[in-house]
Design an enzyme around this catalytic site. Structure first.
Site, mmCIF file in Angstrom:
data_model
loop_
_atom_site.group_PDB
_atom_site.id
_atom_site.type_symbol
_atom_site.label_atom_id
_atom_site.label_comp_id
_atom_site.label_asym_id
_atom_site.label_seq_id
_atom_site.Cartn_x
_atom_site.Cartn_y
_atom_site.Cartn_z
ATOM 1 N N GLU A 1 42.532 59.488 13.255
ATOM 2 C CA GLU A 1 43.163 58.171 13.187
ATOM 3 C C GLU A 1 44.171 57.966 14.319
ATOM 4 O O GLU A 1 45.037 58.811 14.557
ATOM 5 C CB GLU A 1 43.831 57.994 11.815
ATOM 6 C CG GLU A 1 44.553 56.676 11.628
ATOM 7 C CD GLU A 1 43.660 55.444 11.828
ATOM 8 O OE1 GLU A 1 42.514 55.458 11.361
ATOM 9 O OE2 GLU A 1 44.128 54.485 12.480
ATOM 10 N N THR B 1 39.897 50.438 12.826
ATOM 11 C CA THR B 1 39.081 51.547 12.309
ATOM 12 C C THR B 1 37.656 51.100 12.006
ATOM 13 O O THR B 1 36.690 51.791 12.339
ATOM 14 C CB THR B 1 39.693 52.114 11.003
ATOM 15 O OG1 THR B 1 40.891 52.801 11.311
ATOM 16 C CG2 THR B 1 38.738 53.075 10.311
ATOM 17 N N HIS C 1 48.836 57.185 11.166
ATOM 18 C CA HIS C 1 48.632 55.729 11.157
ATOM 19 C C HIS C 1 49.990 55.052 11.152
ATOM 20 O O HIS C 1 50.926 55.544 10.527
ATOM 21 C CB HIS C 1 47.831 55.335 9.914
ATOM 22 C CG HIS C 1 47.339 53.915 9.916
ATOM 23 N ND1 HIS C 1 48.175 52.836 9.730
ATOM 24 C CD2 HIS C 1 46.099 53.399 10.114
ATOM 25 C CE1 HIS C 1 47.476 51.718 9.802
ATOM 26 N NE2 HIS C 1 46.204 52.036 10.040
ATOM 27 N N ASP D 1 39.873 56.884 17.061
ATOM 28 C CA ASP D 1 39.232 55.583 16.798
ATOM 29 C C ASP D 1 39.733 54.465 17.703
ATOM 30 O O ASP D 1 38.969 53.608 18.128
ATOM 31 C CB ASP D 1 39.328 55.177 15.325
ATOM 32 C CG ASP D 1 40.749 54.993 14.799
ATOM 33 O OD1 ASP D 1 41.690 55.559 15.381
ATOM 34 O OD2 ASP D 1 40.905 54.279 13.780
ATOM 35 N N HIS D 2 41.041 54.451 17.980
ATOM 36 C CA HIS D 2 41.613 53.372 18.797
ATOM 37 C C HIS D 2 43.020 53.763 19.189
ATOM 38 O O HIS D 2 43.538 54.790 18.743
ATOM 39 C CB HIS D 2 41.604 52.033 18.032
ATOM 40 C CG HIS D 2 42.235 52.114 16.669
ATOM 41 N ND1 HIS D 2 43.579 52.297 16.471
ATOM 42 C CD2 HIS D 2 41.679 52.082 15.434
ATOM 43 C CE1 HIS D 2 43.843 52.350 15.189
ATOM 44 N NE2 HIS D 2 42.691 52.240 14.516
HETATM 45 C C1 GP9 Z 1 42.240 52.245 6.092
HETATM 46 C C2 GP9 Z 1 42.169 53.009 7.352
HETATM 47 C C3 GP9 Z 1 42.999 52.433 8.478
HETATM 48 O O1 GP9 Z 1 41.377 52.645 5.075
HETATM 49 O O2 GP9 Z 1 40.897 53.397 7.711
HETATM 50 O O3 GP9 Z 1 42.425 51.398 9.147
HETATM 51 P P1 GP9 Z 1 43.075 50.737 10.460
HETATM 52 O O4 GP9 Z 1 44.371 50.066 10.020
HETATM 53 O O5 GP9 Z 1 43.337 51.795 11.473
HETATM 54 O O6 GP9 Z 1 42.057 49.769 10.911
HETATM 55 MN MN MN Z 2 42.346 53.213 12.613
#
Ligand code: GP9
Ligand code: MN
Length: 423
Positions: A38, A83, A199, A258-259
């Protein structure tokens, strides 16, 4: 219309890159364990805070430990779907939408996704494991369209208060509890584990912190180092547990960021962290996220091939011995000699080994120097906008409804049900 399908099909089949003969099928029928890191950006790799490595374990992997191949010129290509865009792109080799999240607005579309293709071609069982509740990002709906067999969401895990931080279950208990779930799957399987602790707002309980916070004075950036270290330790523990469970040696292991974790709202602190001004050119370079892959039978090391999330599906298909050609895939196999190193961003900017294009200005990718546009850069700009446009056509018009492939049966979403499965 079916004409638009023909255009997309024409683009992807002429853009297709032949597999590398020696690698085609090298991982045929093996498990794939895909680990979502993440918000993890590549600058963290080998970064030191006050002389201390932030992510010592991932650094070792990036240098080839455990036969990991690390792609250090790899970029995320997500938009507002964050995500969920990363998941969409990796499993479908199709771009997210210019606005909104395709997972939410196109959750009823027809897809010809990696889990379904692997299931039909090589008998893989598929599962997603994630410590948040199943309706977030509309996952419980779109996963059925993807043909994902099992979805272990928060209701499958112990979600006591002290096990939860930021958006959901902490990564260490998440990985621990995931081991028996993986063991319960029929092999070969394709399992996707989505982490959460690293996150925004990057908060961590005192007892989980083994690295001091950053000192930029920007709360987000300072916390990011701590949660990234926690994620690093969680992945190390997971690798050990996979080895102990006998699931490591013979599996393909994929890790990807992911980003971006730190947005442009934090440019002041980031300029301090990276010791450089965050110009539009530099911001494009900051979209690098790690892509790591371990393929049994292949040696570890660093790969400098430019690529992005869009390239993952054709790469994995070819390693499994499934030709990507009949499928509508906008990316190309990272291991192919014909791989396309043009990396399109969702807003039409792009990066190649030579050029970085941001909002119509062309830069030298290595030096950041501004360049005059030329025939080659004009051609690249057109190619990128065509690629994005055709991908958008596929989603907006639900074109895969009309795309029949011999050997591939349309997925029947009604056959999937995600209740709580106890292990
Ligand atoms: C939520 C998680 C985060 O279930 O996968 O998503 P994001 O905020 O990074 O898009
Ligand atoms: Mn994410």
């Amino acid at each position: 219309s079916s004409d638009d399908l023909t255009n997309a099909k024409h683009y992807t089949s002429s853009h297709y890159a032949e597999p590398n003969e020696e690698l085609f099928g090298i991982a045929e029928g093996k498990n794939i364990i895909k680990i979502h890191l993440e918000s993890f950006q590549s600058f963290l790799i080998d970064y030191e805070l006050d002389g201390e490595e932030v992510t010592p374990f991932l650094n070792r992997l990036a240098h080839g430990e455990d036969d990991i191949q690390y792609f250090d010129q790899f970029f995320h290509q997500t938009g507002q779907g964050k995500t969920s865009d990363a998941e969409l792109i990796l499993d479908n080799s199709i771009f997210g939408l210019p606005t909104g999240a395709a997972f939410v607005t196109k959750g009823q579309n027809t897809f010809q996704s990696l889990p379904a293709v692997l299931n039909q071609e090589k008998g893989h069982t598929s599962a997603v494991l994630h410590g948040d509740y199943k309706s977030f990002w509309n996952r419980d709906q779109i996963y059925k369209q993807f043909g994902i067999d099992y979805f272990f969401d928060a209701s499958s895990y112990h979600m006591e208060d002290d096990a939860v931080v930021n958006l959901g279950l902490k990564d260490k208990p998440f990985f621990k509890e995931s081991i028996p779930m993986l063991e319960s799957l029929d092999q070969p399987f394709y399992a996707h584990l989505i982490t959460l602790t690293n996150h925004y707002p990057f908060i961590l309980d005192e007892e989980d912190a083994s690295l001091a916070r950053g000192t930029t004075g920007d709360k987000t950036v300072d916390g990011y180092f701590q949660t990234a270290r926690y994620l690093d330790e969680a992945v190390e523990q997971f690798f050990d547990d996979l080895k102990e469970a006998g699931l490591f040696e013979d599996s393909v292991i994929v890790l990807y960021g992911d980003h971006q974790g730190i947005s442009e709202n934090h440019n002041r602190a980031m300029s301090e962290v990276l010791d450089t001004e965050i110009t539009p050119y530099q911001n494009a370079q900051n979209q690098r996220v790690p892509f790591m892959i371990r393929v049994p039978g292949m040696e570890g090391g660093v790969k400098h091939t430019f690529g992005g999330e869009i390239d993952v599906m054709p790469t994995l298909l070819h390693l499994q011995g499934v030709d990507a050609k009949p499928y509508i895939t906008f990316g190309t196999d990272l291991f192919s000699d014909e791989h396309d190193e043009t990396v399109a961003f969702r807003d039409g900017s792009f990066v190649t080994p030579t050029y970085t294009s941001v909002a119509g200005t062309m830069y030298d990718t290595a030096s950041g120097e501004v360049l005059e546009s030329n025939q080659e850069t004009e051609r690249l700009m057109e190619k990128v906008s065509e690629q994005l446009q055709l991908s958008d056509d596929v989603l907006y018009q639900d074109l895969l409804r009309f795309h029949s492939i011999s050997n591939f049966e349309p997925v029947k979403p009604k056959e999937y049900f995600y209740g709580t499965k106890s292990t």
